[in-house]
Design a protein around this motif. Structure first.
Motif, mmCIF file in Angstrom:
data_model
loop_
_atom_site.group_PDB
_atom_site.id
_atom_site.type_symbol
_atom_site.label_atom_id
_atom_site.label_comp_id
_atom_site.label_asym_id
_atom_site.label_seq_id
_atom_site.Cartn_x
_atom_site.Cartn_y
_atom_site.Cartn_z
ATOM 1 N N LYS A 31 0.831 -1.216 0.000
ATOM 2 C CA LYS A 31 0.000 0.000 0.000
ATOM 3 C C LYS A 31 0.859 1.256 0.000
ATOM 4 C CE LYS A 31 -0.732 0.274 4.974
ATOM 5 N NZ LYS A 31 -1.457 0.850 6.066
ATOM 6 N N GLU A 32 2.053 1.156 0.562
ATOM 7 C CA GLU A 32 2.956 2.320 0.602
ATOM 8 C C GLU A 32 3.450 2.698 -0.792
ATOM 9 O OE1 GLU A 32 3.358 -0.511 2.315
ATOM 10 O OE2 GLU A 32 2.750 0.177 4.310
ATOM 11 N N MET A 33 3.269 1.799 -1.765
ATOM 12 C CA MET A 33 3.722 2.071 -3.136
ATOM 13 C C MET A 33 2.600 2.624 -4.015
ATOM 14 S SD MET A 33 6.874 1.561 -3.200
ATOM 15 C CE MET A 33 7.138 1.612 -4.966
ATOM 16 N N LEU A 34 1.389 2.757 -3.458
ATOM 17 C CA LEU A 34 0.318 3.360 -4.262
ATOM 18 C C LEU A 34 0.701 4.804 -4.544
ATOM 19 C CD1 LEU A 34 -2.861 2.024 -2.407
ATOM 20 C CD2 LEU A 34 -1.862 1.174 -4.540
ATOM 21 N N VAL A 48 16.906 11.199 -4.379
ATOM 22 C CA VAL A 48 16.573 10.621 -3.069
ATOM 23 C C VAL A 48 17.537 9.483 -2.736
ATOM 24 C CG1 VAL A 48 14.823 9.249 -1.862
ATOM 25 C CG2 VAL A 48 14.135 11.278 -3.110
ATOM 26 N N ILE A 49 17.749 8.613 -3.716
ATOM 27 C CA ILE A 49 18.588 7.431 -3.475
ATOM 28 C C ILE A 49 20.016 7.833 -3.102
ATOM 29 C CG2 ILE A 49 19.632 5.401 -4.583
ATOM 30 C CD1 ILE A 49 17.030 5.273 -6.302
ATOM 31 N N THR A 50 20.524 8.877 -3.739
ATOM 32 C CA THR A 50 21.918 9.241 -3.452
ATOM 33 C C THR A 50 22.071 9.977 -2.120
ATOM 34 O OG1 THR A 50 21.621 11.175 -4.843
ATOM 35 C CG2 THR A 50 22.810 9.347 -5.821
ATOM 36 N N LYS A 51 20.981 10.609 -1.657
ATOM 37 C CA LYS A 51 21.112 11.400 -0.426
ATOM 38 C C LYS A 51 20.753 10.642 0.849
ATOM 39 C CE LYS A 51 20.258 15.812 -2.661
ATOM 40 N NZ LYS A 51 19.132 16.560 -3.202
ATOM 41 N N CYS A 52 20.109 9.465 0.714
ATOM 42 C CA CYS A 52 19.644 8.756 1.922
ATOM 43 C C CYS A 52 20.323 7.391 2.045
ATOM 44 C CB CYS A 52 18.158 8.434 1.834
ATOM 45 S SG CYS A 52 17.097 9.780 1.465
ATOM 46 N N THR A 53 20.243 6.834 3.248
ATOM 47 C CA THR A 53 20.530 5.399 3.378
ATOM 48 C C THR A 53 19.205 4.723 3.722
ATOM 49 O OG1 THR A 53 20.927 5.382 5.763
ATOM 50 C CG2 THR A 53 22.813 5.908 4.340
ATOM 51 N N PHE A 54 19.085 3.475 3.318
ATOM 52 C CA PHE A 54 17.868 2.713 3.588
ATOM 53 C C PHE A 54 18.234 1.411 4.292
ATOM 54 C CE2 PHE A 54 16.917 5.439 0.049
ATOM 55 C CZ PHE A 54 15.652 5.896 0.338
ATOM 56 N N ARG A 57 8.647 -6.415 -1.235
ATOM 57 C CA ARG A 57 9.950 -6.233 -1.889
ATOM 58 C C ARG A 57 10.000 -5.058 -2.836
ATOM 59 N NH1 ARG A 57 11.348 -12.389 -3.255
ATOM 60 N NH2 ARG A 57 11.370 -13.091 -1.098
ATOM 61 N N ALA A 58 8.858 -4.688 -3.388
ATOM 62 C CA ALA A 58 8.837 -3.557 -4.333
ATOM 63 C C ALA A 58 9.392 -2.292 -3.673
ATOM 64 C CB ALA A 58 7.413 -3.316 -4.828
ATOM 65 N N ILE A 59 9.259 -2.201 -2.352
ATOM 66 C CA ILE A 59 9.766 -1.009 -1.648
ATOM 67 C C ILE A 59 11.281 -0.946 -1.786
ATOM 68 C CG2 ILE A 59 10.056 0.063 0.620
ATOM 69 C CD1 ILE A 59 7.279 -0.983 1.375
ATOM 70 N N GLU A 60 11.944 -2.072 -1.559
ATOM 71 C CA GLU A 60 13.422 -2.077 -1.656
ATOM 72 C C GLU A 60 13.863 -1.792 -3.081
ATOM 73 O OE1 GLU A 60 15.644 -5.034 0.492
ATOM 74 O OE2 GLU A 60 13.887 -5.529 1.695
ATOM 75 N N ASP A 61 13.154 -2.354 -4.038
ATOM 76 C CA ASP A 61 13.527 -2.121 -5.440
ATOM 77 C C ASP A 61 13.322 -0.662 -5.833
ATOM 78 O OD1 ASP A 61 14.264 -4.725 -5.778
ATOM 79 O OD2 ASP A 61 12.323 -5.354 -6.589
ATOM 80 N N HIS A 62 12.293 -0.049 -5.267
ATOM 81 C CA HIS A 62 12.017 1.353 -5.613
ATOM 82 C C HIS A 62 13.166 2.270 -5.187
ATOM 83 C CE1 HIS A 62 9.605 4.834 -6.628
ATOM 84 N NE2 HIS A 62 9.913 5.360 -5.469
ATOM 85 N N PHE A 63 13.695 2.015 -3.999
ATOM 86 C CA PHE A 63 14.782 2.875 -3.503
ATOM 87 C C PHE A 63 16.132 2.264 -3.866
ATOM 88 C CE2 PHE A 63 11.132 3.980 -0.791
ATOM 89 C CZ PHE A 63 11.070 5.330 -1.087
ATOM 90 N N ASP A 64 16.269 1.875 -5.103
ATOM 91 C CA ASP A 64 17.509 1.298 -5.613
ATOM 92 C C ASP A 64 17.598 1.674 -7.091
ATOM 93 O OD1 ASP A 64 19.805 -0.162 -5.898
ATOM 94 O OD2 ASP A 64 18.894 -2.104 -5.430
#
Ligand code: G1P
Length: 280
Positions: free
Chosen positions: A31-34, A97-103, A66-73
């Protein structure tokens, strides 16, 4: 280690819930990916944290997320396909976003409530104050400080747990944690009581907690001791009450708008709001 003097560096995102209100859309998609327009709800939350100077994202996921991890990659295939084309700009925001954060990710194995989800994040958070964003509460302050930025500033002064609150109609009290408190400054309350999803007749006020928190790390030990409450779940509201009884919780009437994107009505409202904003 002093627990309350550190800067807020980490933001926890509970993201293990099933999203049943959005079935069948959430059958295979978290749901977080909607998306609201073209951006997933969770990315709005991550950008809010980043904008507040909080760069380490601690995401509590569950099965099927898993889509969440793929999104931030990086998606190499996609990058390769659109590099040098007119479509490249579509990826600018997420690349930044990806370059400025760690996940960092951890899994909540059983759904035992928001308090339990937050406790699952303890190994990533460690012993320091941290923010919590519930991504389905989408907030916008129209160019001003985001809700989390406002709270991070407030933390510098109060050095205790903070919940964001807004006024709600009496009949909605059973959808929220509701607080009672003494107003110390305009819009800033020292919390004296808080109840998870009370019926209107039992609500201690019309001030409801929305999905933005700053928590001091002693909350983890408190959650461990917290018995299941409303709905048989371990509630963060009940754990915070233990801190509130010691005068250690502030409720803050934030500036800005908040959309309940966990409901279809709120989701549509947010979509229209951001659409109109994008055309303005
Ligand atoms: C959770 C909290 C509740 C809070 C709400 C904000 O409830 O338990 O105290 O008011 O988030 O969105 P949920 O919406 O997950 O049922």
């Amino acid at each position: 280690m002093p627990q309350n003097t550190t800067k807020i560096k980490k933001c926890l995102f509970p993201a293990a819930g099933y999203g049943t209100r959005f079935l069948p859309a959430t059958k295979a998609i978290p749901k977080e990916m909607l998306p609201i327009l073209t951006k997933p709800l969770l990315q709005y939350g991550v950008e809010e944290a980043l904008g507040a100077g909080v760069g380490n994202m601690a995401i509590v996921t569950g099965r099927g997320k898993r889509a969440i991890e793929d999104h931030f990659d990086i998606s190499y295939e996609l990058e390769h396909q659109i590099k040098g084309t007119s479509k490249e700009h579509y990826l600018t925001e997420i690349r930044s976003v990806i370059t400025k954060c760690t996940f960092s990710y951890t899994r909540q194995i059983e759904m035992k409530g928001l308090g339990h989800a937050i406790l699952c994040g303890e190994p990533i958070i460690g012993y320091e104050p941290f923010a919590v964003i519930l991504a389905d509460d989408l907030c916008d302050n129209d160019g001003g400080d985001s809700v989390l930025s406002q709270m991070v500033k407030l933390y510098e002064k109060y050095q205790c747990s903070i919940v964001a609150v807004e006024e709600i109609p009496a009949e909605d009290s059973n959808k929220y944690g509701v607080i009672a408190g003494n107003e110390e400054e305009s819009g800033i309350f020292r919390v004296t009581d808080m109840v998870e999803k009370p019926e209107p007749k039992d609500a201690p006020s019309n001030l409801a907690i929305i999905g933005r928190y700053i928590l001091t790390p002693d909350i983890f030990d408190i959650i461990r001791e917290t018995k299941p409450g409303k709905g048989g779940e371990i509630q963060i509201t009940d754990a915070l009450l233990a801190q509130a009884k010691k005068g250690k919780v502030i409720a803050y009437k934030f500036k800005g708008k908040r959309f309940d994107c966990g409901s279809v009505d709120g989701f549509v409202e947010a979509t229209n709001y951001f659409y109109n904003k994008s055309k303005a």
